[in-house]
Design a protein around this motif. Structure first.
Motif, mmCIF file in Angstrom:
data_model
loop_
_atom_site.group_PDB
_atom_site.id
_atom_site.type_symbol
_atom_site.label_atom_id
_atom_site.label_comp_id
_atom_site.label_asym_id
_atom_site.label_seq_id
_atom_site.Cartn_x
_atom_site.Cartn_y
_atom_site.Cartn_z
ATOM 1 N N GLU A 119 -2.301 11.444 -0.475
ATOM 2 C CA GLU A 119 -2.874 10.773 -1.638
ATOM 3 C C GLU A 119 -2.520 9.478 -1.692
ATOM 4 N N ALA A 120 -3.678 8.718 -1.875
ATOM 5 C CA ALA A 120 -3.478 7.140 -2.210
ATOM 6 C C ALA A 120 -4.643 6.756 -3.044
ATOM 7 N N PHE A 152 0.795 -1.168 0.019
ATOM 8 C CA PHE A 152 -0.015 0.068 -0.041
ATOM 9 C C PHE A 152 1.017 1.263 0.059
ATOM 10 N N ARG A 153 0.449 2.282 -0.813
ATOM 11 C CA ARG A 153 1.322 3.497 -0.801
ATOM 12 C C ARG A 153 0.379 4.771 -0.622
ATOM 13 N N SER A 154 1.165 5.785 0.128
ATOM 14 C CA SER A 154 0.606 7.030 0.455
ATOM 15 C C SER A 154 1.517 7.968 -0.064
ATOM 16 N N LYS A 157 -7.614 11.895 -2.229
ATOM 17 C CA LYS A 157 -6.836 12.849 -1.542
ATOM 18 C C LYS A 157 -7.412 13.343 -0.221
ATOM 19 N N VAL A 158 -6.688 13.661 0.906
ATOM 20 C CA VAL A 158 -6.955 13.986 2.099
ATOM 21 C C VAL A 158 -6.212 15.234 2.591
#
Length: 149
Positions: A21-22, A6-8, A26-27
């Motif tokens: 962002e993943a 998993f990546r962010s 976006k947050v």
């Protein structure tokens, strides 16, 4: 099945405001104004609590059919205590949460013992809960890029 990665990606926007962002989602994450932020998003520590509550909720939902629990309503409230002065280097206390409390509120017509088994299973299988409870090795690397003035 092999492990999944998993990546962010998180980029500083301005001041203390960042955008995480993943998978194209976006947050905005920020700090309150009283500590120099612009208050445009949850703080990272609030986001961590939200990740735990979200993961538990999803895990409960995913296992509910196997436990024959029909969920009418589910709410997970999470709170934690930490020393904000430690994160600013003004205290020798650890900068992370000293404890986290989780309260699961579930409405169902299933017997209480079945619901309790469901919650216990979810707590053991929730990846965020497991990571926080057991810990994980964090490997940092830094890439420096100099800018000519």
């Amino acid at each position: 099945m092999p492990n999944q990665v998993f990546r962010s990606s998180v980029r500083l926007i301005e001041g203390t405001r960042v955008e995480a962002e993943a998978r194209g989602f976006k947050v905005t994450v920020d700090e309150p104004e009283q500590i120099g932020g612009s208050n445009q998003g949850m703080t990272p520590v609030e986001l961590l609590l939200s990740a735990l509550g979200s993961c538990l909720s999803i895990t409960i939902s995913l296992f509910s059919k196997a436990f024959h629990v029909d969920i009418k309503d589910l709410r997970v409230e999470v709170e934690g205590e930490l020393d904000p002065m430690a994160a600013m280097g003004k205290s020798d206390a650890r900068s992370g949460y000293q404890n986290i409390r989780v309260h699961v509120h579930i409405v169902s017509d299933a017997p209480q013992n079945r619901i309790e088994r469901l919650i216990k299973m979810a707590e053991s299988k929730c990846p965020v809960s497991d990571t926080l409870r057991v810990g994980v090795t964090i490997n940092n690397s830094v890439e420096f890029e100099t800018v000519s003035v």
